[in-house]
Design a protein around this motif. Structure first.
Motif, PDB file in Angstrom:
ATOM      1  N   MET A   1      -4.961  25.093  -3.035  1.00 13.91           N
ATOM      2  CA  MET A   1      -4.434  23.772  -3.514  1.00 13.91           C
ATOM      3  C   MET A   1      -4.928  23.372  -4.410  1.00 13.91           C
ATOM      4  O   MET A   1      -4.718  22.273  -5.076  1.00 13.91           O
ATOM      5  N   HIS A  83      -9.875  26.595   1.494  1.00 13.84           N
ATOM      6  CA  HIS A  83      -8.899  27.232   1.458  1.00 13.84           C
ATOM      7  C   HIS A  83      -7.560  27.249   2.304  1.00 13.84           C
ATOM      8  O   HIS A  83      -7.788  28.568   3.192  1.00 13.84           O
ATOM      9  N   ASP A  87      -1.648  31.406  -1.680  1.00 10.36           N
ATOM     10  CA  ASP A  87      -0.700  30.531  -3.144  1.00 10.36           C
ATOM     11  C   ASP A  87      -0.705  31.731  -3.368  1.00 10.36           C
ATOM     12  O   ASP A  87      -0.720  32.898  -3.972  1.00 10.36           O
ATOM     13  N   HIS A 188       2.096  26.779  -2.424  1.00 10.73           N
ATOM     14  CA  HIS A 188       0.923  26.917  -1.221  1.00 10.73           C
ATOM     15  C   HIS A 188       1.995  27.181   0.136  1.00 10.73           C
ATOM     16  O   HIS A 188       1.885  25.798   0.311  1.00 10.73           O
TER      17      HIS A 188
HETATM   18 ZN   LIG Z   1      -3.484  26.382  -2.038  1.00 14.80          ZN
END
Ligand SMILES: [Zn+2]
Length: 341
Positions: A1, A83, A87, A188
């Motif tokens: 994100m 992460h 996404d 996300h």
């Molecule tokens: Zn993300």
């Protein structure tokens, strides 16, 4: 994100090419990335109301990297260190404003929500403004098996559920937005199990080794692509990095000062080649350029353009094309049609 790191500045220059150019070689047809037909009848539904590869794209996967090197579940590089989710990006702010649904991946109960954060690029308001609320507007849902789904960066004011609500799989709960720590509109999505981040692509935990080969947790397999290419953006001037996610157009005035096609991608590699062309309504090549990318980039964009000729642009349907190659392979070929009038 997190925000995207910098891109090459050297190639971000408008290339003006005369209208009359000789015909050019025809690129090979794009390799069709066949999807694995695996399914999981009790799996999670895709969390966005869009068609992957057509009007939305996987921008990053859960990080399985070791020693600080980001790796996705297949040991590719389509992640970012630390992460925690998947996404799912949409084309631009125009799509965001029109509304792309965020959907519940499974039945469950809403644990909490946060709303009221504006949809502003982190490039404009700075990462510090998101301290403690990097997720932006978000929703946390607990499923009957105890797993939890978190949805981040949703559009301000779009959340349709409240704490304590029961939701059904596939129900619209919000819309994709730009709130929190992001510079491009995307969702996300993180799946938690007993507090651990789980990768829905193979059921393994974040930071478990890549290529673990575990079970698909999505209801339907989602095709993996080594290069994420967003759709080609049409505009009338060279876009700045700040404007790259603003809506393009599908209709240009023939008196527009310029015609500019911009290609945007995630996870380009040193040595990739991009061949961009613009064809006029008679099918003749009006602009043509090849570039060799000089570094691995998490995000990269490049544009090609034509200045308004004397008398204006020929009315009709124009075409912009990008053929992306990696080594000897055509990784992907994409096209956009737009009207000049
Ligand atoms: Zn993300």
């Amino acid at each position: 994100m997190a925000a995207l790191p910098g891109i090459s500045k050297s190639l971000a220059a408008l290339v003006i090419i005369p209208l009359a150019l000789s015909a050019c070689e025809q690129p090979d047809p794009a390799d069709a990335g066949a999807a694995n037909p695996a399914t999981n009848a009790n799996g999670l539904l895709f969390p966005a109301g869009c068609e992957l590869g057509k009007d939305c794209w996987i921008a990053r996967y859960v990080d399985h990297g070791q020693n600080g090197r980001a790796q996705d579940y297949l040991c590719g590089e389509q992640s970012q260190t630390g992460h925690k989710g998947t996404d799912i990006a949409i084309a631009d702010m125009g799509r965001m404003e029109a509304g792309v649904s965020v959907l519940a991946t499974a039945d469950g109960k809403v644990l909490r929500i946060r709303d009221g954060i504006r949809d502003i690029s982190v490039r404009r308001n700075g990462a510090a403004s998101n301290d403690g609320q990097e997720c932006g507007n978000g929703i946390m849902i607990e499923h009957s098996n105890g797993d939890r789904s978190q949805y981040c960066h949703v559009k301000n004011g779009s959340i349709r559920v409240a704490s304590g609500d029961s939701v059904k799989a596939g129900a619209k709960i919000a819309e994709i937005g730009l709130s929190g720590e992001t510079e491009f509109p995307h969702l996300h999505y993180t799946l938690y199990r007993d507090g651990d981040v789980i990768d829905p692509f193979d059921g393994s935990k974040m930071n478990d080794r890549c290529d673990a080969g575990g079970p698909l947790l999505w209801a339907n397999d989602l095709p993996y692509e080594a290069l994420t290419l967003f759709d080609l953006r049409v505009g009338t001037k060279a876009p700045s990095r700040e404007k790259i996610w603003q809506a393009g157009t599908k209709t240009l005035e023939s008196s527009s000062p310029a015609m500019v096609i911009t290609a945007r991608a995630m996870f380009t590699r040193n040595g990739d080649s991009w061949h961009m062309q613009i064809r006029n309504p008679k099918g003749k090549i009006a602009a043509d350029q090849k570039v060799i990318l000089d570094d691995d980039k998490q995000f990269y964009y490049h544009f090609i353009g034509i200045k308004r000729p004397a008398g204006g642009f020929m009315p009709g349907i124009w075409t912009g094309e990008l053929t992306a190659r990696r080594g000897d392979d055509t990784v992907k070929k994409i096209k956009v049609e737009f009207r000049t009038e």
